[in-house]
Design a protein around this motif. Structure first.
Motif, short mmCIF file in Angstrom:
data_model
loop_
_atom_site.label_atom_id
_atom_site.label_comp_id
_atom_site.label_asym_id
_atom_site.label_seq_id
_atom_site.Cartn_x
_atom_site.Cartn_y
_atom_site.Cartn_z
N PHE A 27 -0.01 -1.01 9.92
CA PHE A 27 -0.29 -0.78 11.25
C PHE A 27 1.04 0.09 12.16
O PHE A 27 1.98 -0.37 11.89
CB PHE A 27 -0.48 -1.86 12.09
CG PHE A 27 -1.92 -2.67 11.89
CD1 PHE A 27 -3.05 -2.34 12.44
CD2 PHE A 27 -1.89 -3.68 10.66
CE1 PHE A 27 -4.31 -2.98 11.95
CE2 PHE A 27 -2.98 -4.33 10.31
CZ PHE A 27 -4.39 -3.74 11.13
N ARG B 61 -9.41 -3.04 13.86
CA ARG B 61 -8.67 -3.98 13.07
C ARG B 61 -7.28 -4.08 13.77
O ARG B 61 -6.74 -2.80 14.11
CB ARG B 61 -8.46 -3.36 11.56
CG ARG B 61 -9.54 -3.49 10.70
CD ARG B 61 -9.57 -3.12 9.46
NE ARG B 61 -9.20 -1.75 9.30
CZ ARG B 61 -8.67 -1.30 8.08
NH1 ARG B 61 -8.48 -1.90 7.04
NH2 ARG B 61 -8.31 0.11 8.11
N TYR B 62 -6.82 -5.27 13.87
CA TYR B 62 -5.53 -5.31 14.29
C TYR B 62 -4.72 -6.28 13.92
O TYR B 62 -5.22 -7.31 13.58
CB TYR B 62 -5.77 -5.45 16.22
CG TYR B 62 -5.05 -4.57 17.07
CD1 TYR B 62 -5.51 -3.31 17.08
CD2 TYR B 62 -3.84 -5.14 17.70
CE1 TYR B 62 -4.74 -2.73 17.95
CE2 TYR B 62 -3.09 -4.43 18.53
CZ TYR B 62 -3.63 -2.81 18.79
OH TYR B 62 -3.06 -2.22 19.88
N VAL C 115 -4.49 -10.18 9.65
CA VAL C 115 -5.08 -8.92 10.44
C VAL C 115 -6.49 -9.10 10.56
O VAL C 115 -7.27 -10.09 9.90
CB VAL C 115 -5.36 -7.93 9.13
CG1 VAL C 115 -5.96 -6.64 9.59
CG2 VAL C 115 -3.83 -7.54 8.80
N ALA D 43 -4.42 1.57 12.53
CA ALA D 43 -4.43 1.15 10.93
C ALA D 43 -4.71 2.41 10.05
O ALA D 43 -5.49 3.09 10.21
CB ALA D 43 -5.63 0.13 11.05
N PHE E 151 -1.59 -0.03 18.35
CA PHE E 151 -1.77 0.21 16.81
C PHE E 151 -2.74 0.95 16.27
O PHE E 151 -4.11 0.76 16.77
CB PHE E 151 -1.45 -1.30 16.22
CG PHE E 151 -0.38 -1.83 16.40
CD1 PHE E 151 0.71 -1.48 15.64
CD2 PHE E 151 -0.28 -3.11 17.10
CE1 PHE E 151 2.07 -2.18 15.77
CE2 PHE E 151 1.14 -3.68 17.36
CZ PHE E 151 2.20 -3.16 16.67
N ASP F 163 -4.96 2.63 6.09
CA ASP F 163 -4.98 2.01 4.67
C ASP F 163 -4.45 2.62 3.71
O ASP F 163 -4.29 3.69 3.11
CB ASP F 163 -6.62 2.00 4.36
CG ASP F 163 -7.52 1.11 5.13
OD1 ASP F 163 -7.17 -0.09 4.73
OD2 ASP F 163 -8.50 1.61 5.78
N GLU G 217 -2.10 13.83 9.80
CA GLU G 217 -2.22 14.04 11.45
C GLU G 217 -1.92 15.40 11.80
O GLU G 217 -2.63 15.62 12.89
CB GLU G 217 -1.48 12.96 11.97
CG GLU G 217 -1.86 11.67 11.51
CD GLU G 217 -1.19 10.39 12.42
OE1 GLU G 217 0.00 10.63 12.84
OE2 GLU G 217 -1.78 9.64 12.64
N HIS H 248 4.07 -7.11 8.57
CA HIS H 248 3.16 -8.14 7.99
C HIS H 248 2.04 -7.86 8.02
O HIS H 248 1.41 -7.06 8.83
CB HIS H 248 3.28 -9.46 9.11
CG HIS H 248 4.71 -10.00 9.34
ND1 HIS H 248 5.03 -10.66 8.37
CD2 HIS H 248 5.15 -10.04 10.60
CE1 HIS H 248 6.38 -11.23 9.22
NE2 HIS H 248 6.62 -10.81 10.25
N THR H 249 1.21 -8.12 6.89
CA THR H 249 0.06 -7.43 6.77
C THR H 249 -0.70 -8.40 5.63
O THR H 249 -0.28 -9.23 4.91
CB THR H 249 -0.01 -5.97 6.33
OG1 THR H 249 -1.42 -5.48 6.35
CG2 THR H 249 0.39 -5.56 4.85
N VAL H 250 -2.03 -8.07 5.27
CA VAL H 250 -2.85 -8.72 4.43
C VAL H 250 -3.11 -7.73 3.29
O VAL H 250 -3.78 -6.78 3.38
CB VAL H 250 -4.07 -9.48 4.71
CG1 VAL H 250 -4.95 -10.04 3.83
CG2 VAL H 250 -3.72 -10.59 6.04
N PRO I 115 -6.94 8.38 9.45
CA PRO I 115 -8.15 8.83 10.18
C PRO I 115 -7.95 10.03 11.18
O PRO I 115 -6.91 9.84 11.75
CB PRO I 115 -8.55 7.38 11.02
CG PRO I 115 -7.13 6.78 10.90
CD PRO I 115 -6.49 7.25 9.84
N PRO J 280 -3.64 -2.62 4.85
CA PRO J 280 -3.77 -1.74 6.11
C PRO J 280 -2.20 -1.95 6.55
O PRO J 280 -1.44 -2.81 6.95
CB PRO J 280 -4.69 -2.45 7.10
CG PRO J 280 -4.71 -3.95 6.90
CD PRO J 280 -4.34 -3.93 5.10
N PHE K 168 -4.33 -18.06 5.93
CA PHE K 168 -3.63 -18.32 4.70
C PHE K 168 -3.08 -19.82 4.86
O PHE K 168 -2.08 -19.94 5.45
CB PHE K 168 -2.74 -17.16 4.22
CG PHE K 168 -3.48 -15.71 3.78
CD1 PHE K 168 -4.09 -15.77 2.62
CD2 PHE K 168 -3.47 -15.12 4.74
CE1 PHE K 168 -4.49 -14.59 2.28
CE2 PHE K 168 -4.08 -13.86 4.31
CZ PHE K 168 -4.69 -13.66 3.18
N SER L 272 -10.76 5.00 15.68
CA SER L 272 -11.13 4.21 14.25
C SER L 272 -12.20 3.12 14.56
O SER L 272 -12.90 2.58 13.52
CB SER L 272 -10.24 3.78 13.51
OG SER L 272 -9.37 4.72 13.10
#
Lengths: 269, 269, 269, 269
Positions: free
Chosen positions: C113, B35-36, B51, C128, C126, C130, C198, C49-51, C151, C111, B113, A260
């Protein structure tokens, strides 16, 4: 909506002309992100209606508070139908005069559409090339920059070599930026950059391919495997001998079809 | 899906290690747009899950065809939980060793943040600051760069002065980029940049404001009108005396509420 | 910056509570585009944990002028560490109460992971995905929706068949959106959608592949050619029997490596 | 690049015409994300050169494997100079014929540039309005949809009321989407939607304003405060009586200048 009694410009104070609280000269103050319909003229005389994202700025002396931003839009509206490498020096000179500044710079980012014919059937369609035309005028120089993004197809040499059959391939983008003396850039144009990049990938990219063309492109790519590093070197070797180019940068980004994320390589000179 | 008989790495040829067709050294070859999930550590000891969009590259000698891209991802996966200014030199050194390269560079772009409290009610919420941490190792230097985008509110001094009441105001963004010697950047951190920018707008921006706070911010902005040029000068004057900064650039973009395009100013030193 | 004398909330008029000039009920009024750090909980107990980019809204009755936007941010700040399909009904119920509304809706786009191991070397990294988690509460229903973008790699069956060797292949994205009764969505989760997608491409996509893995993926893709139409049908056939899904939509977009534009197919039920 | 011996289309198998592995009819299969230069014709006879992002698709019967994607590009290239509400039915009919499909749909997203004159000085410049023209042909209907995004200025009624002076204001966007019977949409055009939206904000947005105009717009906005909810209601009340509109949706997003996130409201009918 309620209306407001109008007062003319002349009766209103000019706040931008005030002295600033901090005396510091600024290289750039202006507008950015203005979308505008423009006509781009290339060296071959062709004219291209397109939509640009425009930035336009002037320098600010240490004793002046701010620039008059509306003047950039007036200039753009007047000059929008003839945007080119050749008209850039006059455009920058006029900017400097209208803004009372020692420096001026303008940037036009737009898609340039060129007709391409399929390799076997020769059917025609447009391919979009993202281009940026920049010009900058300072006390001692008039420099220009051309940036072009050329979509290509790349096929991985490693994948081809280690696999019994097939090879991963993907879209890539060749990004080239060259700077030059605006007064001595004879003949330099986006099409020079595009030609250099289209020779360097595993195959070209088209908007319209019939079955016979698809076969051609598939096999051509398999016959011409190339890493991002290979493509960068090929494009750089093609552009570096051009004595009109003061500084160049080539960056190739492959949208790896097994990941990706992208692979990239770049070189600057 | 059909399966494929597996062959181990050792039995496969190393195409990247071949000699290139064109002998040209490249400054950068690697990955971009990955992206990680990472954890950013700030100098005050705080840890921030976020992220990132990651670029990671090494230089390529003129006699080597390409880099081994998977090694960047291995390094990232191993080091993802401790990304900071302090860990950057070791991360670059390891990159250079693993890739057998003379140069290495890594870039992490992420939202940071930070909790902010409303000016009157003191209610707390997070504000996002877009940050970029860069490091570069070459034969003769180890340099770092911090970039931060700070959202602010700006109120137009001209609009306020020429109008009988009201003044147009809008979101603005202060973008600061500073470079420094990674081995001598004691204490330099994103929070230094953020503090400089939040002082310079007409008012700060918050994620959570109650009515009493909204009144405060509205009037504070009216009391502190500022052009983009004013804000750039204020931020630059605050950062320029910092001797840890080798090069700095401040760029302010106002999302003018009377236009669809933006006003901007910038200065570099 | 100059300061402003503070007045408490209680002393200020509530303009939102006024009667509107036009009596028209609105389905949605709230906030959108708020980036926030959140922790997503999946059905398997894992925490991520993500944004997120957050939208949060309530309905507005015909006799009420507007909603109190700050309350959505208060709710988000309080609930950010436990975002999931299971917590959505309570979150919506609380929204409705705090806003005094009959309807509420919330959307979290982020996203996700997930660790994936390479097919031969089994190295981990990882990937990602979405995702969008939506919930909506109205007078007569509590509905949820899950959207996931997976993806994949696709290899063109036509290109393979008509060419003597090779086949064009590229990144593709499988976008699935399913709606369900939030009170009866037992076990439905993003991972169900990801698994369906997948299986359907020519090969999976990974963040980390060593040479032995790259060989595997290259040949696997060549062994499993698939048009966008094939992939859509495969994913839809996998999801349609799931009785928990009220409505589904599958859309596959292939980033064709012989074009700059994409091929797509979609089906809804 | 090495060349490939060419074989004509007729000698190559037609893989798309094969039977699919899974017999499932698809509503849409086609191309998306194709940027193309087009000329949009409005009902008043005006012609607008612009750049579109194009999606074009046909339905796929359950016993057909895939569509011939190149035909959409051939159609686009032939019809690009006359894109309008009026030409849409013929364009869809031709699509259906060329693809041998029962359904067809086409979407053109582009900026439309209209000249606007400043309210006091009457200086002229272009404002960009993002527009989407959609058409869909199925066995029993020919429907169209127009979407327009109109930038406006909004000034917060609450902020104005609770503050001793000033009021926060910002860019807003009014997004309207209306669907209609393509065979009975007499006179419906983007300009109808734009007019409805420009009346509803606190003030209009211009690309070019001199000082006298800036004063006018600043005070006009202060005189016409409006929440997102107010603006949605005003636009909806203006469009709802139009009997040509089958379904409508109005969504207003304000880029709040006291926050980094947006406020929005929407209504559909």
């Amino acid at each position: 909506m309620a209306s407001v009694p109008a007062i003319g410009n002349a009766a209103l104070p000019d706040i931008q002309a005030e002295a600033p609280a901090i005396e510091l000269a600024l290289q750039e103050a202006g507008i950015t992100g203005l979308r505008y319909p423009i006509t781009v003229h290339l060296r071959d005389g062709s004219q291209h209606h397109t939509v640009a994202s425009v930035s336009w700025a002037a320098s600010v002396a240490s004793d002046v508070r701010g620039v008059h931003m509306s003047r950039f839009v007036e200039l753009l509206h007047a000059r929008r139908s003839r945007i080119s490498v050749e008209t850039m020096p006059a455009l920058l000179e006029e900017t400097r005069e209208r803004l009372g500044a020692t420096g001026a710079l303008a940037t036009f980012a737009f898609p340039l559409f060129l007709e391409r014919t399929a390799p076997v059937t020769e059917e025609a369609a447009f391919v979009a090339y993202d281009c940026v035309l920049e010009g900058q005028l300072s006390l001692d120089a008039t420099s220009g920059a051309l940036t072009t993004l050329v979509p290509i197809k790349s096929l991985c040499p490693c994948s081809r070599e280690i696999s019994d059959y097939g090879a991963h391939n993907q879209r890539g983008n060749v990004e080239m930026r060259v700077t030059f003396d605006l007064n001595h850039g004879e003949g330099l144009d986006f099409t020079d950059l595009i030609a250099a990049a289209e020779e360097a990938g595993s195959a070209r990219i088209y908007s319209l391919l019939k079955r016979a063309d698809e076969r051609y492109v598939t096999m051509q790519a398999y016959d011409n495997p190339a890493f991002v590093e290979d493509i960068v070197r090929s494009v750089a070797a093609s552009l570096q001998p051009d004595s009109r180019i003061a500084h160049g940068r080539v960056r190739v980004v492959n949208e790896e079809s097994i990941h990706s994320h992208n692979a990239y390589a770049s070189v600057a000179w």
